[in-house]
Design an enzyme around this catalytic site. Structure first.
Site, PDB file in Angstrom:
ATOM      1  N   HIS A   1      -8.704  -4.262  -1.059  1.00  0.00           N
ATOM      2  CA  HIS A   1      -6.686  -4.885   0.073  1.00  0.00           C
ATOM      3  C   HIS A   1      -5.804  -5.081   0.851  1.00  0.00           C
ATOM      4  O   HIS A   1      -4.680  -5.137   0.804  1.00  0.00           O
ATOM      5  CB  HIS A   1      -6.844  -2.569   0.058  1.00  0.00           C
ATOM      6  CG  HIS A   1      -5.854  -2.109  -0.252  1.00  0.00           C
ATOM      7  ND1 HIS A   1      -4.858  -2.239  -0.940  1.00  0.00           N
ATOM      8  CD2 HIS A   1      -5.373  -1.291   1.246  1.00  0.00           C
ATOM      9  CE1 HIS A   1      -4.309  -1.175  -0.798  1.00  0.00           C
ATOM     10  NE2 HIS A   1      -3.932  -1.044   0.870  1.00  0.00           N
TER      11      HIS A   1
ATOM     12  N   SER B   1       0.828  -1.218   0.165  1.00  0.00           N
ATOM     13  CA  SER B   1       0.142  -0.302  -0.132  1.00  0.00           C
ATOM     14  C   SER B   1       0.676   1.367  -0.189  1.00  0.00           C
ATOM     15  O   SER B   1       1.942   1.338  -0.731  1.00  0.00           O
ATOM     16  CB  SER B   1      -1.184  -0.542   1.122  1.00  0.00           C
ATOM     17  OG  SER B   1      -1.848   1.057   0.690  1.00  0.00           O
TER      18      SER B   1
ATOM     19  N   ASP C   1      -8.561  -6.110  -4.902  1.00  0.00           N
ATOM     20  CA  ASP C   1      -8.475  -4.662  -3.971  1.00  0.00           C
ATOM     21  C   ASP C   1      -8.612  -3.838  -5.561  1.00  0.00           C
ATOM     22  O   ASP C   1      -8.232  -3.662  -6.180  1.00  0.00           O
ATOM     23  CB  ASP C   1      -6.566  -5.026  -3.979  1.00  0.00           C
ATOM     24  CG  ASP C   1      -6.459  -3.518  -3.376  1.00  0.00           C
ATOM     25  OD1 ASP C   1      -7.131  -2.591  -3.491  1.00  0.00           O
ATOM     26  OD2 ASP C   1      -5.405  -3.345  -3.212  1.00  0.00           O
TER      27      ASP C   1
END
Lengths: 382, 199
Positions: A355, A157, A322
């Site tokens: 995610h 991320s 995601d």
């Protein structure tokens, strides 16, 4: 009573703090006269200092990536799944470093730290920091630890963006960059979510323009809402359906606005738990760092040019469900690397977790991650 | 490397050492690894199967998880010397488009496919069954091979698409080309190999 930790855990770990007395110029034009970075390490640095891996953390995590800080800890560090003996980031082979980003609230200098001029917490006066600032601050940490070149810089991320930035800013100081569930910059939708989160915090009457410490309070409701919103974007529709469905906690509707659905209960729990462990000013800073991340901007929006000087070998990993940073966003990074004939592999892992999948023990993910880090070890020994 | 399948050995011989290669449907990376280690080739493999991706990564190859049916839009024009695709054409949704894509991103294309004109296929059809052969082991209802063709069919397509065939070889599963295969390639060849470029 001594607690038994799992064999594949690094076990009990202690954080350390490195003080930097030289001023750090920031992208914003501001300057930090001095700062601290808190970090943890796992494994042993080898004689040639060639087996060090830097882990970059995501928006709301910190330097405690693996192991336990006390025998009473209920949960291990945030990336226990991937860091430890025999795991993809194998502490039998690597010396692993993870630091809390500047502007954080877990021990590195941030809004809760005393302002050098006043002695009271920075609060809203803490300067906006960028991913590039973080990389610069971490390069000094590498110097302090005697690490001239990382075997790899790895992150998921926001941490993945940092791993990418590292390869751009210090091309010869890392051999590998592993970029997981990231994006080359935020979309308007991403920024929109961040803005709603910030507005939730800033419109809380307890926020006091960021000076809530002085009022001995915290913008509890705002921070909780921000976290609830974040959690929706971390999970996929499927994952939510699988986890909560439309289950009612009491089995039948009560026709009111109290918590009824399991998903409401989950979000409120996550929001409340977050308020006790995270600082609202840090949350604002971290979301801003995300919004500003755009390495291609200085190159007429041409990411290939931005990546023209990278020397590291890349592994890019994305997850099918995601939607915060969808696989297409990772492919933008891959394409830019291909344009420059860079060494890159790309895995698109089928996962329903959204995610958050980058934190989960998904076999295909762990396998390809391990296969890649096994290669890193070969480099480290030659 | 003697362990290399005959068809892959032929391909390796076709490729100029030191060139840039894109391997479409690279599988476990056998060919690409051979080219990288013995022919000083650089390049990337595209593959869809996660286990194969992991194996390729293990071998130190650059491999990109890609659905070939989505095209090669990640690659610029003429970015490779060779674009190779071994035994995957017949499983593509749009083989004709992919052939054109191969010659957009590469200077030359190299392709292999199971020849549906092989006598054993013809014989089984004559008996009234869909062919099941060592090259085409699946049943009609579970085969990934949805666009089978013969040498003649492939060459017709190349003509229509203005693709110039530079080289053609046919082999069987165990041996390299023999006299009979050279005389009657569309009947005796089990696997067809072509090297081609734009007209």
């Amino acid at each position: 009573m001594a607690r038994e930790f799992p064999d594949d855990s690094v076990g009990l770990v202690k954080s350390r703090t490195q003080h930097f007395s030289e001023p750090l110029e920031l992208d914003s034009g501001a300057c930090l006269p001095h700062y601290d970075l808190i970090y943890e390490t796992y494994g042993e640095l080898n004689a040639t200092h060639s087996n060090a891996i830097l882990i970059c953390h995501a928006l709301s995590s910190d330097h405690h990536a693996a192991g336990y800080n006390s025998p009473d800890d209920r949960k291990p560090g945030w990336w226990e799944v991937c860091i430890g003996p025999g795991k993809p980031i194998d502490t039998n082979r690597f010396f692993v470093v993870c630091s809390n980003n500047l502007g954080g609230c877990k021990g590195s200098t941030g809004p809760m730290s005393p302002h050098p001029e006043t002695g009271t917490p920075y609060g809203p006066d803490f300067p906006i920091v960028t991913v590039r600032d973080w990389v610069r601050s971490q390069a000094r940490l590498a110097d302090a630890l005697g690490i001239q070149q990382w075997a790899a810089v790895i992150g998921g991320s926001l941490g993945g963006m940092q791993a990418l930035q590292w390869a751009m800013d210090f091309p010869d100081r890392l051999r590998h960059s592993v970029v997981i569930a990231a994006a080359p910059r935020l979309s308007a939708q991403n920024i929109a979510f961040n803005e709603v989160a910030r507005q939730a915090i800033m419109s809380d009457p307890e926020f006091f323009n960021g000076r809530f410490y002085e009022h001995d309070t915290i913008p509890r409701r705002g921070l909780m809402l921000a976290r609830m919103l974040g959690h929706i974007t971390y999970l996929s529709d499927d994952a939510m359906r699988a986890k909560f469905g439309r289950e009612l906690r009491e089995g039948k509707p009560r026709f009111g606005f109290d918590v009824e659905f399991e998903v409401e209960s989950y979000l409120r729990y996550q929001g409340k738990a977050f308020v006790d462990r995270f600082d609202a000013n840090t949350y604002l800073l971290m979301t801003k760092a995300l919004d500003y991340f755009d390495p291609a901007k200085d190159f007429e929006d041409d990411l290939s040019r931005a990546l023209a000087n990278v020397q590291a070998r890349f592994m890019v990993i994305a997850f099918t469900s995601d939607w915060r940073f969808a696989p297409d966003r990772s492919r933008e990074i891959v394409k830019a690397l291909l344009d420059g004939d860079k060494e890159v592999s790309y895995a698109e892992v089928v996962a329903h977790q959204g995610h958050d999948a980058f934190l989960m023990p998904i076999p295909n993910y762990i396998n390809v991650f391990s296969a890649y880090t096994n290669l890193i070890n070969v480099d480290a020994e030659t | 490397m003697n362990s290399l399948r005959p068809e892959l050995r032929i391909i390796a011989d076709w490729i100029t050492p030191g060139s840039r290669v894109l391997d479409l449907g690279c599988g476990d990376g056998t060919l690409l690894a051979h080219l990288v280690h013995h022919h000083n080739v650089s390049g990337y493999g595209l593959e869809i199967d996660p286990a194969n991706i992991t194996t390729c990564v293990q071998k130190g190859l650059n491999v990109l998880q890609t659905d070939l049916d989505a095209g090669l839009s990640d690659f610029d024009e003429d970015s490779f010397d060779y674009v190779v695709m071994t035994e995957a054409l017949q499983a593509m949704r749009y083989p004709d488009r992919l052939l054109k894509e191969m010659l957009r991103v590469g200077r030359e294309g190299i392709i292999t496919f199971p020849n549906f004109g092989h006598w054993s296929c013809r014989w089984q059809l004559l008996l009234g069954n869909m062919p099941v052969t060592p090259s085409l082991p699946a049943q009609w209802y579970n085969t990934p091979n949805i666009h089978l063709c013969t040498l003649t069919d492939f060459e017709k397509l190349c003509k229509n698409e203005h693709i110039h065939i530079l080289e053609r070889t046919v082999v069987d599963r165990t041996h390299e080309s023999d006299v009979l295969m050279r005389l009657l390639p569309n009947l005796m060849g089990e696997i067809a190999l072509y090297r081609f470029r734009k007209d």
